[in-house]
Design a protein around this motif. Structure first.
Motif, PDB file in Angstrom:
ATOM      1  N   UNK A 223      -8.870 -28.510  43.246  1.00  0.00           N
ATOM      2  CA  UNK A 223      -8.688 -28.506  44.694  1.00  0.00           C
ATOM      3  C   UNK A 223      -8.999 -29.864  45.324  1.00  0.00           C
ATOM      4  N   UNK A 224      -9.469 -30.811  44.510  1.00  0.00           N
ATOM      5  CA  UNK A 224      -9.724 -32.158  44.989  1.00  0.00           C
ATOM      6  C   UNK A 224     -10.952 -32.286  45.866  1.00  0.00           C
ATOM      7  N   UNK A 225     -11.958 -31.431  45.629  1.00  0.00           N
ATOM      8  CA  UNK A 225     -13.189 -31.482  46.423  1.00  0.00           C
ATOM      9  C   UNK A 225     -14.373 -31.682  45.490  1.00  0.00           C
ATOM     10  N   UNK A 226     -15.467 -32.225  46.055  1.00  0.00           N
ATOM     11  CA  UNK A 226     -16.669 -32.441  45.255  1.00  0.00           C
ATOM     12  C   UNK A 226     -17.276 -31.126  44.808  1.00  0.00           C
ATOM     13  N   UNK A 227     -17.237 -30.141  45.690  1.00  0.00           N
ATOM     14  CA  UNK A 227     -17.760 -28.815  45.370  1.00  0.00           C
ATOM     15  C   UNK A 227     -17.021 -27.796  46.221  1.00  0.00           C
ATOM     16  N   UNK A 228     -17.102 -26.531  45.809  1.00  0.00           N
ATOM     17  CA  UNK A 228     -16.423 -25.469  46.561  1.00  0.00           C
ATOM     18  C   UNK A 228     -17.087 -25.219  47.904  1.00  0.00           C
ATOM     19  N   UNK A 233     -11.293 -22.396  53.813  1.00  0.00           N
ATOM     20  CA  UNK A 233     -10.088 -21.579  53.973  1.00  0.00           C
ATOM     21  C   UNK A 233      -9.804 -20.851  52.659  1.00  0.00           C
ATOM     22  N   UNK A 234      -9.923 -19.536  52.684  1.00  0.00           N
ATOM     23  CA  UNK A 234      -9.701 -18.757  51.466  1.00  0.00           C
ATOM     24  C   UNK A 234      -8.270 -18.863  50.954  1.00  0.00           C
ATOM     25  N   UNK A 235      -7.328 -19.184  51.837  1.00  0.00           N
ATOM     26  CA  UNK A 235      -5.933 -19.314  51.398  1.00  0.00           C
ATOM     27  C   UNK A 235      -5.761 -20.431  50.375  1.00  0.00           C
ATOM     28  N   UNK A 236      -6.608 -21.463  50.452  1.00  0.00           N
ATOM     29  CA  UNK A 236      -6.464 -22.602  49.540  1.00  0.00           C
ATOM     30  C   UNK A 236      -6.679 -22.201  48.090  1.00  0.00           C
ATOM     31  N   UNK A 237      -7.537 -21.214  47.840  1.00  0.00           N
ATOM     32  CA  UNK A 237      -7.861 -20.880  46.459  1.00  0.00           C
ATOM     33  C   UNK A 237      -6.723 -20.121  45.782  1.00  0.00           C
ATOM     34  N   UNK A 238      -5.792 -19.591  46.564  1.00  0.00           N
ATOM     35  CA  UNK A 238      -4.700 -18.809  45.974  1.00  0.00           C
ATOM     36  C   UNK A 238      -3.761 -19.684  45.153  1.00  0.00           C
ATOM     37  N   UNK A 239      -3.812 -21.000  45.336  1.00  0.00           N
ATOM     38  CA  UNK A 239      -2.948 -21.902  44.574  1.00  0.00           C
ATOM     39  C   UNK A 239      -3.456 -22.137  43.155  1.00  0.00           C
ATOM     40  N   UNK A 247     -12.541 -16.975  40.700  1.00  0.00           N
ATOM     41  CA  UNK A 247     -13.870 -17.598  40.707  1.00  0.00           C
ATOM     42  C   UNK A 247     -14.114 -18.338  42.027  1.00  0.00           C
ATOM     43  N   UNK A 248     -13.128 -19.116  42.462  1.00  0.00           N
ATOM     44  CA  UNK A 248     -13.278 -19.868  43.707  1.00  0.00           C
ATOM     45  C   UNK A 248     -13.333 -18.930  44.908  1.00  0.00           C
ATOM     46  N   UNK A 249     -12.546 -17.854  44.872  1.00  0.00           N
ATOM     47  CA  UNK A 249     -12.562 -16.914  45.995  1.00  0.00           C
ATOM     48  C   UNK A 249     -13.951 -16.304  46.174  1.00  0.00           C
ATOM     49  N   UNK A 250     -14.601 -15.981  45.059  1.00  0.00           N
ATOM     50  CA  UNK A 250     -15.960 -15.437  45.191  1.00  0.00           C
ATOM     51  C   UNK A 250     -16.892 -16.443  45.857  1.00  0.00           C
ATOM     52  N   UNK A 251     -16.905 -17.672  45.375  1.00  0.00           N
ATOM     53  CA  UNK A 251     -17.872 -18.651  45.881  1.00  0.00           C
ATOM     54  C   UNK A 251     -17.614 -18.962  47.354  1.00  0.00           C
ATOM     55  N   UNK A 252     -16.358 -19.150  47.724  1.00  0.00           N
ATOM     56  CA  UNK A 252     -16.036 -19.463  49.124  1.00  0.00           C
ATOM     57  C   UNK A 252     -16.415 -18.292  50.032  1.00  0.00           C
ATOM     58  N   UNK A 253     -16.062 -17.079  49.627  1.00  0.00           N
ATOM     59  CA  UNK A 253     -16.371 -15.916  50.469  1.00  0.00           C
ATOM     60  C   UNK A 253     -17.874 -15.634  50.483  1.00  0.00           C
TER      61      UNK A 253
END
Length: 347
Positions: A223-228, A233-239, A247-253
């Motif tokens: 995702x091009x970020x240092x950390x989640x 925006x949860x939509x970003x993790x769908x890519x 995994x990313x959806x859990x951490x962001x939410x």
């Protein structure tokens, strides 16, 4: 049995640290996120004395006496954590020549209640007193984490050690793991935190913890970020490809749940906070895949018995469940769960 019986001398220093349960913010700390643990009134007590060139320790729980030279590598036993904190102090420039420890603990081992962090923090605070080291409680937490990561070999975040060193029983520690800003917030009035332990032990260094951490790091990289932490925006993790998207959806939410949980605590909204705990468990089970059927069943049983919310606590792959329960329902809650799970330990 005590320090004097084992080592033939009186202890020169003593300290204790609590175990903890995590109310919200599971698997977010190693991605610079938010966490909300609370210490439990079960402690690890460490008595310490001086030694030269070695670390010796007796564990009352295990009935074991172990000793190794300071330069020894980790060997997969409880002494690793004590050698680790001495190693971390020496690496940080503190002149610690060695130590003897007598350890007694009320914190169940392998239950996801941070028995290792409680041991590390208690040992460091005992060494701080023994050798008059100029260390703050925050520095103690950071040294404890370094011992576990760099010496023991478990790539843990900072949450457990911060809760053991800076938390207060009866309050939740709101911690920003990026900045280490922290605040103790009172738990909702008229409620109590219940720990439900079926004895589902697990070994973090040998389980899936490090794999989940690597997956989270890979998701952040893609995702091009240092950390989640930086993804709102949860939509970003769908890519992301599977399973990185989950995994990313859990951490962001989960980060969002912590922030909402803090708002609920400030308002004294026990029901709202409990609902967030239950949402957290669903995410841990479905998106992060660190639950077990036994833990899922225990969460559902706790909710059916009247809990305001329930979730696994700790890294998963075993461990315990934490529930928020109204004081008025406590006796019925206990009775119902003990009838259904005869081997259950309630803390």
């Amino acid at each position: 049995m005590g320090f004097q019986e084992v080592f033939g001398a009186l202890p020169e220093a003593s300290a204790r640290a609590p175990g903890r349960v995590n109310l919200l913010g599971e698997h977010t700390d190693y991605q610079e996120g938010y966490v909300l643990p609370t210490p439990i009134p079960y402690f690890t007590q460490v008595e310490a004395g001086r030694a030269e060139g070695r670390v010796e320790a007796y564990s009352e729980t295990l009935g074991e006496l172990r000793a190794r030279p300071l330069a020894s590598p980790a060997q997969g036993d409880f002494l690793d954590y004590l050698l680790g904190v001495v190693w971390a102090l020496r690496e940080a420039g503190h002149p610690v020549p060695g130590a003897r420890f007598y350890v007694r603990s009320q914190v169940p081992l392998g239950a996801g209640l941070s028995s290792s962090a409680a041991l590390e923090v208690a040992a460091l605070k005992a060494l701080r007193a023994l050798y008059r080291l100029p260390l703050s409680d925050l520095e103690v937490a950071l040294l404890a984490q370094r011992a576990e990561v760099a010496y023991v070999g478990v790539r843990c975040g900072i949450m457990d050690q911060m809760a053991a060193s800076l938390g207060e029983v009866g309050q939740a520690l709101f911690l920003d793991t990026r900045t280490l800003e922290h605040e103790n917030l009172p738990l909702p009035q008229g409620t109590r935190v219940a720990v439900l332990d079926l004895g589902l032990s697990r070994r973090l260094a040998e389980g899936g913890y490090n794999q989940r951490r690597q997956e989270a790091e890979e998701a952040a990289r893609r995702l091009g970020v240092r950390s989640l932490r930086e993804v709102a925006d949860l939509c970003l993790v769908e890519s992301l490809p599977s399973p990185l998207d989950r995994r990313a959806r859990h951490i962001v939410s989960e980060n969002l749940r912590v922030l909402r949980g803090v708002e609920a605590l400030r308002k004294g909204d026990a029901g709202g906070f409990g609902a967030l705990m239950t949402q957290s468990h669903r995410s841990l089970a479905q998106d992060y895949e660190v639950s077990l059927p036994e833990l899922d069943a225990l969460v559902e049983a706790a909710l059916e018995a009247g809990a305001l919310g329930a979730k696994l606590t700790g890294a998963g792959f075993g461990g315990a469940v934490v529930a928020l329960v109204a004081e008025a329902l406590w006796e019925d809650f206990q009775r119902t769960l003990r009838d259904r799970f005869p081997g259950l330990r309630l803390l």
